[in-house]
Write an enzyme that holds these catalytic residues in place. Structure first.
Site, PDB file in Angstrom:
ATOM      1  N   SER A 256       9.653  17.001 -33.796  1.00  0.00           N
ATOM      2  CA  SER A 256       8.941  16.409 -34.936  1.00  0.00           C
ATOM      3  C   SER A 256       8.288  17.561 -35.681  1.00  0.00           C
ATOM      4  CB  SER A 256       7.850  15.468 -34.402  1.00  0.00           C
ATOM      5  OG  SER A 256       6.945  15.122 -35.425  1.00  0.00           O
TER       6      SER A 256
ATOM      7  N   TYR B 219       1.202  13.238 -28.710  1.00  0.00           N
ATOM      8  CA  TYR B 219       2.484  13.347 -29.418  1.00  0.00           C
ATOM      9  C   TYR B 219       2.802  14.817 -29.723  1.00  0.00           C
ATOM     10  CZ  TYR B 219       6.101  12.030 -32.840  1.00  0.00           C
ATOM     11  OH  TYR B 219       7.279  11.882 -33.522  1.00  0.00           O
TER      12      TYR B 219
HETATM   13  P1  NAD Z   1      11.425   3.771 -33.463  1.00  0.00           P
HETATM   14  O1  NAD Z   1      10.208   3.325 -32.737  1.00  0.00           O
HETATM   15  O2  NAD Z   1      11.714   3.191 -34.797  1.00  0.00           O
HETATM   16  O3  NAD Z   1      12.695   3.632 -32.513  1.00  0.00           O
HETATM   17  C1  NAD Z   1      12.651   4.205 -31.223  1.00  0.00           C
HETATM   18  C2  NAD Z   1      13.620   3.508 -30.297  1.00  0.00           C
HETATM   19  O4  NAD Z   1      13.481   4.133 -29.009  1.00  0.00           O
HETATM   20  C3  NAD Z   1      13.320   2.028 -30.111  1.00  0.00           C
HETATM   21  O5  NAD Z   1      14.528   1.292 -30.132  1.00  0.00           O
HETATM   22  C4  NAD Z   1      12.645   1.967 -28.739  1.00  0.00           C
HETATM   23  O6  NAD Z   1      12.866   0.727 -28.062  1.00  0.00           O
HETATM   24  C5  NAD Z   1      13.314   3.130 -28.027  1.00  0.00           C
HETATM   25  N1  NAD Z   1      12.498   3.659 -26.932  1.00  0.00           N
HETATM   26  C6  NAD Z   1      11.205   4.051 -26.989  1.00  0.00           C
HETATM   27  N2  NAD Z   1      10.792   4.446 -25.774  1.00  0.00           N
HETATM   28  C7  NAD Z   1      11.851   4.311 -24.937  1.00  0.00           C
HETATM   29  C8  NAD Z   1      12.032   4.549 -23.550  1.00  0.00           C
HETATM   30  N3  NAD Z   1      11.029   4.975 -22.772  1.00  0.00           N
HETATM   31  N4  NAD Z   1      13.260   4.332 -23.016  1.00  0.00           N
HETATM   32  C9  NAD Z   1      14.267   3.871 -23.787  1.00  0.00           C
HETATM   33  N5  NAD Z   1      14.135   3.590 -25.091  1.00  0.00           N
HETATM   34  C10 NAD Z   1      12.941   3.824 -25.664  1.00  0.00           C
HETATM   35  O7  NAD Z   1      11.264   5.366 -33.615  1.00  0.00           O
HETATM   36  P2  NAD Z   1      12.019   6.386 -34.586  1.00  0.00           P
HETATM   37  O8  NAD Z   1      11.159   6.632 -35.760  1.00  0.00           O
HETATM   38  O9  NAD Z   1      13.437   6.031 -34.746  1.00  0.00           O
HETATM   39  O10 NAD Z   1      11.887   7.694 -33.673  1.00  0.00           O
HETATM   40  C11 NAD Z   1      12.950   8.212 -32.893  1.00  0.00           C
HETATM   41  C12 NAD Z   1      12.553   9.605 -32.441  1.00  0.00           C
HETATM   42  O11 NAD Z   1      12.298  10.412 -33.582  1.00  0.00           O
HETATM   43  C13 NAD Z   1      11.275   9.648 -31.593  1.00  0.00           C
HETATM   44  O12 NAD Z   1      11.403  10.612 -30.587  1.00  0.00           O
HETATM   45  C14 NAD Z   1      10.226  10.062 -32.597  1.00  0.00           C
HETATM   46  O13 NAD Z   1       9.137  10.705 -32.001  1.00  0.00           O
HETATM   47  C15 NAD Z   1      11.030  11.011 -33.459  1.00  0.00           C
HETATM   48  N6  NAD Z   1      10.457  11.237 -34.784  1.00  0.00           N
HETATM   49  C16 NAD Z   1      10.448  10.231 -35.717  1.00  0.00           C
HETATM   50  C17 NAD Z   1       9.909  10.491 -36.949  1.00  0.00           C
HETATM   51  C18 NAD Z   1       9.882   9.475 -38.037  1.00  0.00           C
HETATM   52  O14 NAD Z   1       9.327   9.765 -39.089  1.00  0.00           O
HETATM   53  N7  NAD Z   1      10.465   8.303 -37.872  1.00  0.00           N
HETATM   54  C19 NAD Z   1       9.368  11.761 -37.248  1.00  0.00           C
HETATM   55  C20 NAD Z   1       9.403  12.729 -36.271  1.00  0.00           C
HETATM   56  C21 NAD Z   1       9.958  12.463 -35.038  1.00  0.00           C
END
Ligand code: NAD
Length: 260
Positions: A145, A158
């Site tokens: 991130s 985080y």
């Molecule tokens: P989201 O919450 O929209 O989707 C995450 C998915 O992961 C969900 O389907 C959830 O059920 C699943 N999940 C969470 N914990 C889990 C576990 N312990 N075991 C199995 N499945 C699990 O999140 P997103 O925004 O798509 O984020 C995905 C990744 O990207 C994460 O690692 C997040 O930290 C990272 N990220 C996202 C953003 C953003 O702006 N969306 C920015 C930086 C980093």
């Protein structure tokens, strides 16, 4: 870009957000996909929608919590039984935790964030890499991130875990490059997914849209990113078109992390 026919990719956190966007992009290129998530209902729905839109791809769904080592072993073994090998790994599942200053942060929540974001990513590499070594090739994309490059107010758990993901990605690149395994981390800024919608609700419970607009106004592009934009970058990094990018933490944030 090279297609993914006969290429097997595991995606964790595949039921929604960035995981689902990458699944869609790879399904459109005919990949064999193992879709992993702990939200079984959302995972089944996602798989059914992908299968009806992209019938040429192959799908295996595994319900697993990535913080559970046995469950991680199981999704790796199930993939090898079903598809015979692992070419790519999008090690994406993660949670934000709750927002609070460091000294007020709930300690159990801090540990939960570490278990999922740090240990979950480590277990994934721990069990996927030996399968890739057998074939002397592989591509891993871990999800850090901008919080893996910089501090983010009120998100110490985080930020700690995402810096760890960036560090582990560099180490995997050093240790397994000789086996043809290229490992990178991506560092997204704010991308419009369910996780980010939840974060804006925490910042301004009465008016999350105002929080989103204020955040977007600080970005050089004046908008949030789209999951499909992240999926294009990840697909390149997972493909054979990527021959020599390894050990990098690649920001995808509209340039925001360069603001001083
Ligand atoms: P989201 O919450 O929209 O989707 C995450 C998915 O992961 C969900 O389907 C959830 O059920 C699943 N999940 C969470 N914990 C889990 C576990 N312990 N075991 C199995 N499945 C699990 O999140 P997103 O925004 O798509 O984020 C995905 C990744 O990207 C994460 O690692 C997040 O930290 C990272 N990220 C996202 C953003 C953003 O702006 N969306 C920015 C930086 C980093």
């Amino acid at each position: 870009m090279s297609d993914f026919k006969n290429k097997t990719v595991i995606i964790t956190g595949a039921a929604m957000g960035l995981g689902l966007a990458v699944a869609e992009e790879l399904a459109s290129k005919g990949a064999n996909l193992t879709l992993v998530d702990y939200n079984e209902e959302a995972l089944t729905k996602a798989k059914n929608e992908l299968a009806s839109k992209y019938p040429d791809a192959k799908y295996l769904t595994v319900t697993a919590d990535v913080s559970n080592e046995e469950a991680v072993k199981n999704y790796v073994n199930a993939t090898v039984s079903e598809f015979g090998k692992i070419d790519g790994f999008y090690n994406n599942a993660g949670i934000e935790g709750r927002q609070a200053p460091m000294t007020e942060y709930d300690i159990n929540m801090f540990k939960k964030v570490v278990d999922i974001n740090l240990m979950g990513v480590y277990y994934g590499m721990r069990y996927v890499i030996p399968e890739m070594q057998k074939n002397k090739t592989g591509r891993i994309v871990n999800v850090a991130s901008v919080g893996g490059i910089r501090g983010v107010l009120n998100q110490s758990a985080y930020v700690a875990t995402k810096h760890a993901v960036a560090g582990m990605s560099k180490n995997a690149a050093l240790e397994y490059g000789r086996d043809g395994i290229l490992t990178n981390a991506i560092a997204p800024g704010a991308i419009k997914t369910p996780m980010v919608a939840e974060a804006f609700k925490q910042v301004n419970p009465e008016n999350p849209q105002a929080a989103e607009d204020e955040y977007a106004s600080r970005n050089p592009t004046k908008r949030l990113g789209k999951p499909s934009e992240v999926a294009k970058l990840v697909t390149f990094l997972l493909s054979e078109d990527n021959g020599y990018v390894s050990g990098q933490v690649i920001a995808i944030d509209g340039g925001e992390s360069n603001i001083y």
